[in-house]
Design a protein around this motif. Sequence first.
Motif, short mmCIF file in Angstrom:
data_model
loop_
_atom_site.label_atom_id
_atom_site.label_comp_id
_atom_site.label_asym_id
_atom_site.label_seq_id
_atom_site.Cartn_x
_atom_site.Cartn_y
_atom_site.Cartn_z
N ILE A 156 0.85 -1.20 0.00
CA ILE A 156 0.00 0.00 0.00
C ILE A 156 0.88 1.25 0.00
O ILE A 156 0.66 2.18 -0.78
N ALA A 157 1.91 1.27 0.87
CA ALA A 157 2.81 2.42 0.95
C ALA A 157 3.52 2.64 -0.39
O ALA A 157 3.69 3.78 -0.83
N PRO A 205 -8.36 16.07 7.61
CA PRO A 205 -6.96 16.12 8.06
C PRO A 205 -6.12 15.10 7.30
O PRO A 205 -6.66 14.17 6.69
N PRO A 206 -4.79 15.25 7.31
CA PRO A 206 -3.93 14.29 6.61
C PRO A 206 -4.15 12.87 7.13
O PRO A 206 -4.39 12.67 8.32
N CYS A 207 -4.06 11.91 6.23
CA CYS A 207 -4.22 10.51 6.61
C CYS A 207 -2.83 9.94 6.92
O CYS A 207 -1.97 9.85 6.03
N LEU A 208 -2.60 9.57 8.18
CA LEU A 208 -1.29 9.09 8.64
C LEU A 208 -1.07 7.65 8.18
O LEU A 208 -1.85 6.76 8.52
N ILE A 209 0.00 7.42 7.41
CA ILE A 209 0.31 6.09 6.88
C ILE A 209 1.40 5.42 7.70
O ILE A 209 1.30 4.25 8.04
N ARG A 210 2.49 6.17 7.99
CA ARG A 210 3.56 5.66 8.85
C ARG A 210 3.94 6.73 9.86
O ARG A 210 4.11 7.90 9.50
N THR A 265 -3.40 2.54 7.70
CA THR A 265 -2.63 1.68 6.80
C THR A 265 -3.27 0.31 6.70
O THR A 265 -3.42 -0.26 5.61
N ARG A 266 -3.68 -0.22 7.85
CA ARG A 266 -4.28 -1.56 7.86
C ARG A 266 -5.64 -1.56 7.18
O ARG A 266 -5.99 -2.50 6.48
N ASP A 267 -6.43 -0.50 7.39
CA ASP A 267 -7.74 -0.45 6.76
C ASP A 267 -7.64 -0.27 5.24
O ASP A 267 -8.49 -0.76 4.48
N LEU A 268 -6.61 0.44 4.79
CA LEU A 268 -6.37 0.54 3.34
C LEU A 268 -6.03 -0.83 2.76
O LEU A 268 -6.58 -1.25 1.73
N ALA A 269 -5.15 -1.56 3.46
CA ALA A 269 -4.78 -2.90 3.00
C ALA A 269 -5.98 -3.84 3.03
O ALA A 269 -6.17 -4.65 2.12
N ALA A 270 -6.81 -3.70 4.08
CA ALA A 270 -8.00 -4.55 4.20
C ALA A 270 -8.98 -4.27 3.06
O ALA A 270 -9.56 -5.20 2.49
N GLY A 271 -9.17 -2.99 2.73
CA GLY A 271 -10.08 -2.63 1.64
C GLY A 271 -9.65 -3.26 0.32
O GLY A 271 -10.46 -3.84 -0.40
N VAL A 272 -8.37 -3.14 0.00
CA VAL A 272 -7.85 -3.71 -1.25
C VAL A 272 -8.00 -5.23 -1.24
O VAL A 272 -8.47 -5.83 -2.21
N VAL A 322 -14.47 10.29 10.83
CA VAL A 322 -13.40 10.98 10.09
C VAL A 322 -12.39 9.96 9.55
O VAL A 322 -11.95 10.04 8.40
N HIS A 323 -12.05 8.98 10.38
CA HIS A 323 -11.11 7.93 9.97
C HIS A 323 -11.58 7.25 8.68
O HIS A 323 -10.80 7.09 7.73
N PHE A 324 -12.85 6.85 8.64
CA PHE A 324 -13.34 6.13 7.45
C PHE A 324 -13.45 7.06 6.23
O PHE A 324 -13.21 6.63 5.10
N LYS A 325 -13.79 8.31 6.45
CA LYS A 325 -13.79 9.26 5.33
C LYS A 325 -12.39 9.36 4.73
O LYS A 325 -12.23 9.40 3.49
N GLN A 326 -11.37 9.40 5.59
CA GLN A 326 -9.98 9.45 5.12
C GLN A 326 -9.62 8.19 4.33
O GLN A 326 -9.09 8.26 3.22
N VAL A 327 -9.93 7.02 4.90
CA VAL A 327 -9.56 5.75 4.27
C VAL A 327 -10.23 5.61 2.90
O VAL A 327 -9.58 5.28 1.90
#
Length: 565
Positions: A271-272, A298-303, A313-320, A341-346
């Motif tokens: 993902i990164a 707000p910015p979406c924190l990846i690392r 990061t994990r929710d992005l990987a889970a979605g894919v 907000v978290h899910f809007k970002q993801v």
Amino acid sequence: MDVQTDFKSLFADALKKSVGEDLWTEEMERLIEQPKNSAYGDLSFPCFQLAKHFRKPPQEIAAKLANAIHDPAFEKVEALGPYVNAFFDRKSFGSRVVNRILREKGNYGSWSFGEGKTIVLDFSSPNIAKPFSMGHLRSTVIGSALANICEKAGYRTVKINHLGDWGTQFGKLISAYKRWGSEEKIKANPIPELFRLYVRFHEEEKANPALTEEGRSWFKRLEDGDEEAVRLWKWFRDVSLEEFQRIYRLLEIGFDEYTGESFYNDKMDAIARQLEEKGLLVTSDQAEVVMLEEEGLPPCLIRKSDGATTYATRDLAAGVYRYQTYRFAKALYVVGHEQSVHFKQVFKVLEKMGNPWAKDMVHVPFGLYLKDGKKMSTRKGRVILLEEVLEEAIRQALKNIEAKNPRLENKEEAAKMVGVGAVVFHDLKSHRMNNIEFSLEDMLNFEGETGPYVQYAFARACSVLRKSGEETFAFSGLKDGESWEIVKRLHAFPEKVLQAFNGYDPSVIAKYVLDLAKAFNKYYGAVRILETDEERPSRLALVKAITIVLEEGLRLLGIKAPEQM
């Protein structure tokens, strides 16, 4: 749904023929409503919009339309001022509705628009090494009910328990275990002991900030595959799952997957890399983020600055992973509103990565369980254990059954259905966005707007059918007001299923079965159902239809319907 039994569609078709197909619109059909006062008919259509087109008074148009409609489905159609009011032919309408229910049984209310499509649902998802509290009930029962409703709409569902089995808190728990833990105590009483260690760590951390760094250090060792850290983490995970399974068995809720956060550890680097390749990854304060300023987020924190991954990061990987595995038509995340907000970002990051399916991902938020007006918190030790509440509800239900029906066979089984049903219904009868104040007394009240009230109406209806001795049922028509009120409610069930699906809202079904139960109890008190006369077969057929719809409505909520209680 069979349009022949949908009298709103029949009324719309009759109006369309009179108005002219070129002029009739879907917007006009939406204006058809059920009058609050039944004296004004079963359906009503306001003619104000047509008045603008024809340049005539709405009263004149209403009178013309009423005179033009001659459909055997309606006993009469009349104008009242600017409204066209339609009165159903009660025998014709009732026969279509009730006989359809008797024919289709549990399939009544089903839709087919989901056939061949998959919906993935992420719900329950408790954190390992923490007690399964009342706070976890909402996601669990809302998610399970939504899965049932999606299946009722024809979809295949994949139910995922995204366990909270990764993150800094597990470094803290390992640290707490190393300092104060006992293997014997954990083996004897796993979750309470792990919970005690977790709470103690946070209390000690306030006075000793060095503990925070120690916890982070243990989590870094866990991420790096340190043998001791991994061994302890796996142990905590296994004993937690055993505890959770006992509660899921009580609720009779199952999952297709238990792929928790840790499952995605080897999928996050990809993902990164994709984010970097697409020029979306930006360094900010030594951390890597995706900027979402244009989206007002707000910015979406990846690392993080120390290289550790995040929930996002994990929710992005889970979605894919979920899309690649299931090719879902929709992915529902049944998670508290504080994560909005978290899910809007993801979802937005997935979209920016070039995934068109991201628009089919939906956060289904809900309110909180409160204790004394405050949010429940495992960290602060302010929790009510779900298993204890379920067991107490079953005990109270058994006590009630023994007092009212001591000769009942399988009392324990009935008590379980009633006790668990009481807890589940108490949650689902409120719109999911409402907060719920925990009250064991309200939850276990077997009168009023409760699950046991609906279950008792079902059991009472079953008792009537048993006393009748009849096994086959057919409805030829009833004209009394009490049965008519029930027929109209039975007819509404498919529409309520659709409404619950579209709004991701099981409370629509809970309120519906409560209303139907009240209507039946009123009918039971007003009508001599078992009296031997020419209408007896139709009355019994109506009662049979009530049992079918009540049982199916409760099933959608995840509640069993005992035939005796």
